[in-house]
Design a protein around this motif. Sequence first.
Motif, PDB file in Angstrom:
ATOM      1  N   LEU A  91      32.580  19.345 -19.750  1.00 49.22           N
ATOM      2  CA  LEU A  91      32.128  20.704 -19.470  1.00 49.22           C
ATOM      3  C   LEU A  91      31.027  21.124 -20.446  1.00 49.22           C
ATOM      4  CD1 LEU A  91      35.544  22.445 -18.707  1.00 49.22           C
ATOM      5  CD2 LEU A  91      33.645  22.096 -17.099  1.00 49.22           C
ATOM      6  N   GLY A  92      31.108  20.629 -21.675  1.00 48.74           N
ATOM      7  CA  GLY A  92      30.036  20.890 -22.630  1.00 48.74           C
ATOM      8  C   GLY A  92      28.733  20.257 -22.178  1.00 48.74           C
ATOM      9  N   ASP A  93      28.821  19.045 -21.626  1.00 49.85           N
ATOM     10  CA  ASP A  93      27.619  18.384 -21.106  1.00 49.85           C
ATOM     11  C   ASP A  93      27.059  19.154 -19.915  1.00 49.85           C
ATOM     12  OD1 ASP A  93      27.941  16.402 -23.009  1.00 49.85           O
ATOM     13  OD2 ASP A  93      29.034  15.056 -21.654  1.00 49.85           O
ATOM     14  N   ILE A  94      27.961  19.661 -19.064  1.00 50.58           N
ATOM     15  CA  ILE A  94      27.509  20.434 -17.905  1.00 50.58           C
ATOM     16  C   ILE A  94      26.818  21.721 -18.360  1.00 50.58           C
ATOM     17  CG2 ILE A  94      28.366  21.853 -15.986  1.00 50.58           C
ATOM     18  CD1 ILE A  94      30.318  19.652 -15.334  1.00 50.58           C
ATOM     19  N   ARG A  95      27.348  22.327 -19.411  1.00 52.54           N
ATOM     20  CA  ARG A  95      26.714  23.541 -19.968  1.00 52.54           C
ATOM     21  C   ARG A  95      25.291  23.244 -20.396  1.00 52.54           C
ATOM     22  NH1 ARG A  95      24.299  27.125 -21.989  1.00 52.54           N
ATOM     23  NH2 ARG A  95      25.067  29.024 -23.003  1.00 52.54           N
ATOM     24  N   GLU A  96      25.091  22.090 -20.979  1.00 61.07           N
ATOM     25  CA  GLU A  96      23.742  21.687 -21.393  1.00 61.07           C
ATOM     26  C   GLU A  96      22.843  21.499 -20.172  1.00 61.07           C
ATOM     27  OE1 GLU A  96      21.546  18.069 -23.907  1.00 61.07           O
ATOM     28  OE2 GLU A  96      23.727  18.131 -23.691  1.00 61.07           O
ATOM     29  N   THR A  97      23.369  20.862 -19.130  1.00 57.37           N
ATOM     30  CA  THR A  97      22.590  20.629 -17.909  1.00 57.37           C
ATOM     31  C   THR A  97      22.262  21.950 -17.218  1.00 57.37           C
ATOM     32  OG1 THR A  97      23.652  18.483 -17.611  1.00 57.37           O
ATOM     33  CG2 THR A  97      22.558  19.422 -15.704  1.00 57.37           C
ATOM     34  N   LEU A  98      23.230  22.871 -17.195  1.00 60.74           N
ATOM     35  CA  LEU A  98      22.973  24.177 -16.580  1.00 60.74           C
ATOM     36  C   LEU A  98      21.840  24.910 -17.302  1.00 60.74           C
ATOM     37  CD1 LEU A  98      26.602  25.491 -15.882  1.00 60.74           C
ATOM     38  CD2 LEU A  98      24.822  25.005 -14.164  1.00 60.74           C
ATOM     39  N   THR A  99      21.797  24.779 -18.616  1.00 62.60           N
ATOM     40  CA  THR A  99      20.742  25.424 -19.394  1.00 62.60           C
ATOM     41  C   THR A  99      19.374  24.890 -18.976  1.00 62.60           C
ATOM     42  OG1 THR A  99      22.233  25.721 -21.274  1.00 62.60           O
ATOM     43  CG2 THR A  99      19.876  25.852 -21.721  1.00 62.60           C
ATOM     44  N   LYS A 100      19.295  23.593 -18.753  1.00 61.62           N
ATOM     45  CA  LYS A 100      18.030  22.994 -18.295  1.00 61.62           C
ATOM     46  C   LYS A 100      17.693  23.474 -16.881  1.00 61.62           C
ATOM     47  CE  LYS A 100      18.702  18.812 -21.059  1.00 61.62           C
ATOM     48  NZ  LYS A 100      18.940  17.348 -21.022  1.00 61.62           N
ATOM     49  N   MET A 101      18.709  23.595 -16.033  1.00 63.19           N
ATOM     50  CA  MET A 101      18.485  24.041 -14.659  1.00 63.19           C
ATOM     51  C   MET A 101      18.053  25.508 -14.605  1.00 63.19           C
ATOM     52  SD  MET A 101      21.803  22.260 -12.883  1.00 63.19           S
ATOM     53  CE  MET A 101      21.482  22.908 -11.246  1.00 63.19           C
ATOM     54  N   ALA A 102      18.464  26.282 -15.604  1.00 65.79           N
ATOM     55  CA  ALA A 102      18.144  27.710 -15.613  1.00 65.79           C
ATOM     56  C   ALA A 102      16.707  27.996 -16.035  1.00 65.79           C
ATOM     57  CB  ALA A 102      19.109  28.447 -16.533  1.00 65.79           C
ATOM     58  N   ASP A 103      15.972  26.986 -16.465  1.00 63.09           N
ATOM     59  CA  ASP A 103      14.577  27.154 -16.870  1.00 63.09           C
ATOM     60  C   ASP A 103      13.724  27.353 -15.618  1.00 63.09           C
ATOM     61  OD1 ASP A 103      12.060  27.130 -17.933  1.00 63.09           O
ATOM     62  OD2 ASP A 103      12.303  25.219 -19.004  1.00 63.09           O
ATOM     63  N   GLU A 104      13.138  28.538 -15.488  1.00 56.47           N
ATOM     64  CA  GLU A 104      12.353  28.849 -14.287  1.00 56.47           C
ATOM     65  C   GLU A 104      11.023  28.090 -14.244  1.00 56.47           C
ATOM     66  OE1 GLU A 104      11.909  33.051 -14.065  1.00 56.47           O
ATOM     67  OE2 GLU A 104      14.053  33.404 -13.641  1.00 56.47           O
ATOM     68  N   ASN A 105      10.679  27.434 -15.323  1.00 55.91           N
ATOM     69  CA  ASN A 105       9.441  26.662 -15.334  1.00 55.91           C
ATOM     70  C   ASN A 105       9.614  25.283 -14.722  1.00 55.91           C
ATOM     71  OD1 ASN A 105       7.832  28.633 -16.688  1.00 55.91           O
ATOM     72  ND2 ASN A 105       8.879  28.097 -18.604  1.00 55.91           N
ATOM     73  N   ASN A 106      10.843  24.928 -14.367  1.00 56.74           N
ATOM     74  CA  ASN A 106      11.070  23.626 -13.738  1.00 56.74           C
ATOM     75  C   ASN A 106      10.403  23.579 -12.369  1.00 56.74           C
ATOM     76  OD1 ASN A 106      12.728  22.510 -15.757  1.00 56.74           O
ATOM     77  ND2 ASN A 106      14.541  23.571 -14.926  1.00 56.74           N
TER      78      ASN A 106
END
Length: 276
Positions: A91-106
């Motif tokens: 779940l900690g790894d998923i939290r990290e991935t969610l943070t990357k997904m939340a970047d609107e510049n992607n």
Amino acid sequence: MSVMNSINTNSGAMIALQNLNSTNSELASVQNRVSTGLRVASAQDDGASFAIAQGLRSDVKGIGAVNEQISKAKGLVSTTISSLSSVSDGLGDIRETLTKMADENNSAEQFDQYKADYDSQLAELQNYVDNAEYNGTNLIDAGGADVNVIADSGGTQYTLAAVDIDAQLAGISDPVDAATAQGLIDGGTDTSFHDAVGAVNDALNTFAGDDRRLTGQMEFNSKLSDAIEEGLGATVDADLAKESARLQSLQIKQQLGTQTLGIANQSPQILLSLFG
């Protein structure tokens, strides 16, 4: 009072034989105590003490059986904690991935790549849950049932409560864009991710408490068994120092008794001198 001399009745030999038989009987008892280490090895030795000892032995066996069952339960709890720890890390790894997904510049392609990682990580968590099985029992999978564990020889039961972590993970929302990913992180509008994290942490704390309690119960049972064993020893064990001294004394007494019997058996031959 005069003693009649007779070749038909040898009173001295009869008395010597009685004493020797008594010594031999005592010697056999002492040898049995030395060889077994027990003062009471059978009901014939001391019926009351033997009956008490048998009851104590039964108690010790019962406690041993209880601890055997608790050991199995500890195996289940340890497996469950190990799986939950892996889920928590995941779940900690998923939290990290969610943070990357939340970047609107992607870019759309970048978001899709992160989304693929997210899906893979979530599936891996489900795998951890599915494999949290011990001896056919899973406490955190869907449909898992509570497990009752015998805690003492009196039949007291301790319950290991099942937690449906599978459902918690399955309930995590599927982020489709940066905004929904941020929503999972914040937990303001979508609490599914935070609910899963909280459920896993609560389960870890609960099962860690179960493990401590089972360990403490095993230790208590072991101490109780030791105390009963000590009482059993006081009831039936022989004092080998005393028995060793008695053994040597009786062995000497046996030799003297044998010699005395031999002398007594020779006394009728004295009568032959009367007819010489």
